[in-house]
Design a protein around this motif. Structure first.
Motif, PDB file in Angstrom:
ATOM      1  N   VAL A  14       0.872  -1.173   0.000  1.00  0.00           N
ATOM      2  CA  VAL A  14       0.000   0.000   0.000  1.00  0.00           C
ATOM      3  C   VAL A  14       0.904   1.217   0.000  1.00  0.00           C
ATOM      4  CG1 VAL A  14      -1.898   1.210   1.100  1.00  0.00           C
ATOM      5  CG2 VAL A  14      -1.691  -1.259   1.393  1.00  0.00           C
ATOM      6  N   GLY A  15       0.851   2.009  -1.069  1.00  0.00           N
ATOM      7  CA  GLY A  15       1.685   3.193  -1.155  1.00  0.00           C
ATOM      8  C   GLY A  15       1.335   4.209  -0.087  1.00  0.00           C
ATOM      9  N   ALA A  16       2.244   5.132   0.172  1.00  0.00           N
ATOM     10  CA  ALA A  16       2.067   6.109   1.244  1.00  0.00           C
ATOM     11  C   ALA A  16       0.802   6.935   1.069  1.00  0.00           C
ATOM     12  CB  ALA A  16       3.289   7.014   1.324  1.00  0.00           C
ATOM     13  N   GLY A  17       0.408   7.188  -0.160  1.00  0.00           N
ATOM     14  CA  GLY A  17      -0.776   7.992  -0.386  1.00  0.00           C
ATOM     15  C   GLY A  17      -1.954   7.220  -0.924  1.00  0.00           C
ATOM     16  N   ASP A  18      -1.854   5.904  -0.880  1.00  0.00           N
ATOM     17  CA  ASP A  18      -2.891   5.058  -1.477  1.00  0.00           C
ATOM     18  C   ASP A  18      -3.866   4.546  -0.430  1.00  0.00           C
ATOM     19  OD1 ASP A  18      -1.583   5.403  -3.851  1.00  0.00           O
ATOM     20  OD2 ASP A  18      -0.519   3.486  -3.759  1.00  0.00           O
ATOM     21  N   ARG A  19      -5.066   4.245  -0.887  1.00  0.00           N
ATOM     22  CA  ARG A  19      -6.052   3.581  -0.044  1.00  0.00           C
ATOM     23  C   ARG A  19      -6.254   2.139  -0.479  1.00  0.00           C
ATOM     24  NH1 ARG A  19     -11.463   6.631   1.180  1.00  0.00           N
ATOM     25  NH2 ARG A  19     -11.402   5.069   2.832  1.00  0.00           N
ATOM     26  N   ALA A  20      -6.081   1.880  -1.772  1.00  0.00           N
ATOM     27  CA  ALA A  20      -6.315   0.535  -2.308  1.00  0.00           C
ATOM     28  C   ALA A  20      -4.997  -0.232  -2.372  1.00  0.00           C
ATOM     29  CB  ALA A  20      -6.944   0.616  -3.688  1.00  0.00           C
ATOM     30  N   PRO A  21      -4.921  -1.402  -1.762  1.00  0.00           N
ATOM     31  CA  PRO A  21      -3.679  -2.173  -1.796  1.00  0.00           C
ATOM     32  C   PRO A  21      -3.495  -2.887  -3.126  1.00  0.00           C
ATOM     33  CG  PRO A  21      -5.364  -3.408  -0.638  1.00  0.00           C
ATOM     34  CD  PRO A  21      -5.967  -2.062  -0.973  1.00  0.00           C
ATOM     35  N   ALA A  22      -2.239  -3.104  -3.480  1.00  0.00           N
ATOM     36  CA  ALA A  22      -1.905  -3.976  -4.598  1.00  0.00           C
ATOM     37  C   ALA A  22      -1.529  -5.329  -4.012  1.00  0.00           C
ATOM     38  CB  ALA A  22      -0.741  -3.394  -5.395  1.00  0.00           C
ATOM     39  N   VAL A  23      -2.324  -6.349  -4.291  1.00  0.00           N
ATOM     40  CA  VAL A  23      -2.067  -7.690  -3.761  1.00  0.00           C
ATOM     41  C   VAL A  23      -1.458  -8.536  -4.862  1.00  0.00           C
ATOM     42  CG1 VAL A  23      -3.068  -9.758  -2.731  1.00  0.00           C
ATOM     43  CG2 VAL A  23      -3.958  -7.510  -2.112  1.00  0.00           C
ATOM     44  N   LEU A  24      -0.279  -9.068  -4.603  1.00  0.00           N
ATOM     45  CA  LEU A  24       0.434  -9.867  -5.578  1.00  0.00           C
ATOM     46  C   LEU A  24       0.483 -11.309  -5.108  1.00  0.00           C
ATOM     47  CD1 LEU A  24       3.366  -7.361  -6.175  1.00  0.00           C
ATOM     48  CD2 LEU A  24       1.348  -7.690  -7.599  1.00  0.00           C
ATOM     49  N   HIS A  25       0.097 -12.217  -5.994  1.00  0.00           N
ATOM     50  CA  HIS A  25       0.003 -13.634  -5.649  1.00  0.00           C
ATOM     51  C   HIS A  25       1.249 -14.346  -6.151  1.00  0.00           C
ATOM     52  CE1 HIS A  25      -2.067 -17.028  -4.171  1.00  0.00           C
ATOM     53  NE2 HIS A  25      -2.584 -17.473  -5.301  1.00  0.00           N
ATOM     54  N   ARG A  26       1.842 -15.136  -5.303  1.00  0.00           N
ATOM     55  CA  ARG A  26       3.060 -15.824  -5.724  1.00  0.00           C
ATOM     56  C   ARG A  26       2.817 -17.290  -6.097  1.00  0.00           C
ATOM     57  NH1 ARG A  26       8.932 -16.280  -2.657  1.00  0.00           N
ATOM     58  NH2 ARG A  26      10.033 -17.108  -4.440  1.00  0.00           N
ATOM     59  N   SER A  27       2.059 -17.996  -5.294  1.00  0.00           N
ATOM     60  CA  SER A  27       1.839 -19.412  -5.575  1.00  0.00           C
ATOM     61  C   SER A  27       0.405 -19.772  -5.238  1.00  0.00           C
ATOM     62  CB  SER A  27       2.799 -20.287  -4.766  1.00  0.00           C
ATOM     63  OG  SER A  27       2.651 -20.065  -3.392  1.00  0.00           O
ATOM     64  N   GLY A  28      -0.245 -20.508  -6.144  1.00  0.00           N
ATOM     65  CA  GLY A  28      -1.659 -20.792  -5.939  1.00  0.00           C
ATOM     66  C   GLY A  28      -2.030 -22.242  -6.089  1.00  0.00           C
ATOM     67  N   ALA A  29      -1.088 -23.141  -5.779  1.00  0.00           N
ATOM     68  CA  ALA A  29      -1.372 -24.558  -5.958  1.00  0.00           C
ATOM     69  C   ALA A  29      -2.270 -25.119  -4.859  1.00  0.00           C
ATOM     70  CB  ALA A  29      -0.062 -25.351  -5.986  1.00  0.00           C
ATOM     71  N   ALA A  30      -2.292 -24.462  -3.717  1.00  0.00           N
ATOM     72  CA  ALA A  30      -3.040 -24.991  -2.576  1.00  0.00           C
ATOM     73  C   ALA A  30      -4.519 -24.643  -2.674  1.00  0.00           C
ATOM     74  CB  ALA A  30      -2.473 -24.445  -1.270  1.00  0.00           C
ATOM     75  N   PRO A  31      -5.387 -25.556  -2.258  1.00  0.00           N
ATOM     76  CA  PRO A  31      -6.810 -25.225  -2.144  1.00  0.00           C
ATOM     77  C   PRO A  31      -7.018 -24.338  -0.932  1.00  0.00           C
ATOM     78  CG  PRO A  31      -6.385 -27.379  -1.216  1.00  0.00           C
ATOM     79  CD  PRO A  31      -5.086 -26.919  -1.802  1.00  0.00           C
ATOM     80  N   PRO A  32      -8.212 -23.791  -0.726  1.00  0.00           N
ATOM     81  CA  PRO A  32      -8.461 -23.033   0.506  1.00  0.00           C
ATOM     82  C   PRO A  32      -8.152 -23.894   1.725  1.00  0.00           C
ATOM     83  CG  PRO A  32     -10.276 -22.753  -1.034  1.00  0.00           C
ATOM     84  CD  PRO A  32      -9.397 -23.834  -1.597  1.00  0.00           C
ATOM     85  N   LEU A  33      -7.554 -23.293   2.728  1.00  0.00           N
ATOM     86  CA  LEU A  33      -7.164 -24.007   3.939  1.00  0.00           C
ATOM     87  C   LEU A  33      -7.892 -23.432   5.146  1.00  0.00           C
ATOM     88  CD1 LEU A  33      -3.297 -24.170   3.343  1.00  0.00           C
ATOM     89  CD2 LEU A  33      -4.933 -26.044   3.072  1.00  0.00           C
ATOM     90  N   ARG A  34      -8.130 -24.259   6.137  1.00  0.00           N
ATOM     91  CA  ARG A  34      -8.693 -23.761   7.390  1.00  0.00           C
ATOM     92  C   ARG A  34      -7.733 -22.759   8.012  1.00  0.00           C
ATOM     93  NH1 ARG A  34     -10.747 -29.433  10.247  1.00  0.00           N
ATOM     94  NH2 ARG A  34     -12.247 -30.055   8.623  1.00  0.00           N
ATOM     95  N   CYS A  35      -8.297 -21.707   8.561  1.00  0.00           N
ATOM     96  CA  CYS A  35      -7.480 -20.562   8.977  1.00  0.00           C
ATOM     97  C   CYS A  35      -6.759 -20.746  10.300  1.00  0.00           C
ATOM     98  CB  CYS A  35      -8.347 -19.315   9.038  1.00  0.00           C
ATOM     99  SG  CYS A  35      -9.626 -19.380  10.332  1.00  0.00           S
ATOM    100  N   ALA A  36      -7.185 -21.682  11.151  1.00  0.00           N
ATOM    101  CA  ALA A  36      -6.667 -21.772  12.524  1.00  0.00           C
ATOM    102  C   ALA A  36      -6.876 -20.421  13.208  1.00  0.00           C
ATOM    103  CB  ALA A  36      -5.209 -22.230  12.532  1.00  0.00           C
ATOM    104  N   SER A  37      -5.842 -19.836  13.784  1.00  0.00           N
ATOM    105  CA  SER A  37      -5.991 -18.572  14.517  1.00  0.00           C
ATOM    106  C   SER A  37      -5.617 -17.343  13.687  1.00  0.00           C
ATOM    107  CB  SER A  37      -5.114 -18.593  15.777  1.00  0.00           C
ATOM    108  OG  SER A  37      -5.583 -19.560  16.693  1.00  0.00           O
TER     109      SER A  37
END
Length: 255
Positions: A14-37
């Motif tokens: 998130v840039g210093a003057g930004d409100r919207a984050p840029a989310v970059l994905h690196r690896s997506g082989a995993a299915p959704p996982l239980r979050c734990a804590s």
């Protein structure tokens, strides 16, 4: 141990003057996982605006502090049951951008919400933006995340601090770890949120699942009481992986 190790990882800026984050994905082989804590700070962010046990500011702090700083389960159960699962997740969708759902194959507890790394990264980025814009609740939650003991960070704090050239004390971390009786893999997750001197924010979300053999699972179940007892197991299985993945996210992707 047999089977594949699953890793799902994402980073945000998130840039210093930004409100919207840029989310970059690196690896997506995993299915959704239980979050734990992993979602505890986010759940208390949502709970602060709902009727129930966290409606009073003082009571909210009594519950949220231990849940975030020490990963205490009982306060989180109090809010999960008292506010109501759907109300919490609906409110969190408004705040964090994703409407998460519990694993339909299991009892719907706070630790069985199914998540992906990009979703987690995006939600924590929004928490950081909200804190920067004066949201006192978000600010307190990130403050407690900065006090999480190193033994609960699986090396993520040190990796983030080294990669970003900051003091470890400014790196907010929340982790989650568990292997339930109906699972064959130990889940170990960690998120980092770091505000840099120029006001920008960098963060990571690393989710892992490492298979356990039958004997290992039996020993794990016999050892587990509150969560701290099994930390060494998760550190051994996933600590180096979380640390190296966190560092890779922050050093190999553009700021």
């Amino acid at each position: 141990m047999n089977g594949d190790v699953l890793v799902d990882a994402a980073t945000f800026t998130v840039g210093a003057g930004d409100r919207a984050p840029a989310v970059l994905h690196r690896s997506g082989a995993a299915p959704p996982l239980r979050c734990a804590s992993l979602l505890k700070p986010l759940l208390f962010w949502a709970a602060a605006g709902l009727p129930g046990p966290a409606a009073d500011e003082g009571r909210w702090a009594e519950l949220a502090g231990p849940a975030v700083a020490h990963s205490a389960n009982d306060p989180t159960v109090t809010v999960w049951d008292g506010c109501g699962r759907d109300a919490l997740l609906d409110r969190l969708a408004e705040l964090g951008g994703t409407r998460w759902r519990c694993d339909p194959s299991a009892t719907p507890t706070f630790g069985k919400v199914l998540v992906r790394a990009t979703e987690v990264a995006g939600a924590y980025a929004r928490l950081a933006v909200s804190a920067r814009e004066g949201d006192a609740v978000a600010g307190r939650l990130l403050g407690w995340m900065r006090t999480v003991a190193d033994r609960q960070t699986f090396g993520a704090r040190a990796a983030a601090a080294t990669s970003l050239g900051v003091d470890p004390s400014v790196v907010a971390v929340k982790s989650g770890w568990f292997c339930d009786t109906d699972e064959v893999s130990a889940r170990t997750h960690a998120v980092t949120v770091t505000t840099l001197p120029d006001g920008s924010v960098r963060g990571t979300a690393v989710l892992t699942a490492v298979p356990l053999g039958a004997e290992e699972r039996a020993e794990y179940t016999a050892t587990y009481r509150e969560g701290d007892e099994v930390l060494p197991v998760h550190e051994r299985l996933a600590g180096p992986l979380i640390a190296s993945t966190t560092q890779g996210l922050l050093t190999s992707l553009p700021a």
